[in-house]
Design a protein around this motif. Structure first.
Motif, PDB file in Angstrom:
ATOM      1  N   LYS A 176      34.305  -7.286 -16.506  1.00  0.00           N
ATOM      2  CA  LYS A 176      33.223  -7.645 -17.422  1.00  0.00           C
ATOM      3  C   LYS A 176      33.754  -8.317 -18.685  1.00  0.00           C
ATOM      4  O   LYS A 176      34.799  -7.953 -19.204  1.00  0.00           O
ATOM      5  N   SER A 177      32.978  -9.260 -19.165  1.00  0.00           N
ATOM      6  CA  SER A 177      33.284  -9.913 -20.425  1.00  0.00           C
ATOM      7  C   SER A 177      32.701  -9.084 -21.564  1.00  0.00           C
ATOM      8  O   SER A 177      31.612  -8.524 -21.431  1.00  0.00           O
ATOM      9  N   ALA A 178      33.412  -9.027 -22.665  1.00  0.00           N
ATOM     10  CA  ALA A 178      32.897  -8.331 -23.844  1.00  0.00           C
ATOM     11  C   ALA A 178      31.917  -9.210 -24.616  1.00  0.00           C
ATOM     12  O   ALA A 178      31.176  -8.729 -25.460  1.00  0.00           O
ATOM     13  N   ARG A 179      31.893 -10.530 -24.295  1.00  0.00           N
ATOM     14  CA  ARG A 179      31.100 -11.466 -25.075  1.00  0.00           C
ATOM     15  C   ARG A 179      29.888 -12.037 -24.358  1.00  0.00           C
ATOM     16  O   ARG A 179      29.111 -12.765 -24.967  1.00  0.00           O
ATOM     17  N   SER A 180      29.749 -11.783 -23.063  1.00  0.00           N
ATOM     18  CA  SER A 180      28.606 -12.357 -22.351  1.00  0.00           C
ATOM     19  C   SER A 180      28.197 -11.460 -21.197  1.00  0.00           C
ATOM     20  O   SER A 180      28.853 -10.465 -20.914  1.00  0.00           O
ATOM     21  N   LYS A 181      27.111 -11.844 -20.535  1.00  0.00           N
ATOM     22  CA  LYS A 181      26.633 -11.069 -19.385  1.00  0.00           C
ATOM     23  C   LYS A 181      27.389 -11.423 -18.105  1.00  0.00           C
ATOM     24  O   LYS A 181      27.205 -10.789 -17.083  1.00  0.00           O
ATOM     25  N   TYR A 182      28.256 -12.430 -18.169  1.00  0.00           N
ATOM     26  CA  TYR A 182      28.996 -12.895 -17.004  1.00  0.00           C
ATOM     27  C   TYR A 182      30.350 -12.189 -16.903  1.00  0.00           C
ATOM     28  O   TYR A 182      30.937 -11.835 -17.926  1.00  0.00           O
ATOM     29  N   PRO A 183      30.842 -12.022 -15.700  1.00  0.00           N
ATOM     30  CA  PRO A 183      32.207 -11.488 -15.573  1.00  0.00           C
ATOM     31  C   PRO A 183      33.205 -12.465 -16.195  1.00  0.00           C
ATOM     32  O   PRO A 183      33.033 -13.682 -16.089  1.00  0.00           O
ATOM     33  N   ALA A 184      34.215 -11.936 -16.850  1.00  0.00           N
ATOM     34  CA  ALA A 184      35.260 -12.783 -17.427  1.00  0.00           C
ATOM     35  C   ALA A 184      36.144 -13.364 -16.328  1.00  0.00           C
ATOM     36  O   ALA A 184      36.558 -14.509 -16.397  1.00  0.00           O
ATOM     37  N   PHE A 185      36.412 -12.542 -15.314  1.00  0.00           N
ATOM     38  CA  PHE A 185      37.189 -13.007 -14.167  1.00  0.00           C
ATOM     39  C   PHE A 185      37.084 -11.980 -13.045  1.00  0.00           C
ATOM     40  O   PHE A 185      36.549 -10.894 -13.232  1.00  0.00           O
TER      41      PHE A 185
END
Length: 113
Positions: free
Chosen positions: A51-60
């Motif tokens: 999970k990304s800390a900045r968005s609803k999208y996975p970071a990777f």
């Protein structure tokens, strides 16, 4: 944990098969190993989305793909004499990876690195 070609080297002495190892690992809090998928080569092939800390999208995403144990002597009549004796990622695993990648991209509307 990612399974690979030496996981069952001591099964004769310990009785710990990959299936037993997976069941044991899954008893730990926060373990993320998936169950093995029927019909898919390997133990606990898994896609982990970070999970990304900045968005609803996975970071990777991370892909944990079992490389198998010992190579078969033949597949569909093709002899593997002279090749290394360790197994490899199989075509059904590559298809699973591709299908999961496409599904993840469709779910989030973009590619996940």
């Amino acid at each position: 944990m990612t399974f690979g070609n030496h996981d069952e080297d001591s099964v004769q002495r310990t009785g710990m098969t990959e299936a037993k190892m997976l069941a044991f690992l899954q008893t730990y809090d926060f373990n993320v190993n998936a169950d093995s998928k029927p019909g898919l080569t390997g133990t606990s092939n898994t896609q982990l989305l970070i999970k990304s800390a900045r968005s609803k999208y996975p970071a990777f995403g991370l892909w944990l793909i079992d490389t198998g144990r010992h190579a078969p002597s033949s597949i569909a009549g093709q002899n593997f004499a002279g090749y290394p004796t360790w197994d490899w990622v199989r075509m059904d695993q590559i298809s699973w990876y591709r299908d999961m990648s496409k599904a993840t991209e469709a779910k989030y509307g973009r590619k996940v690195p």
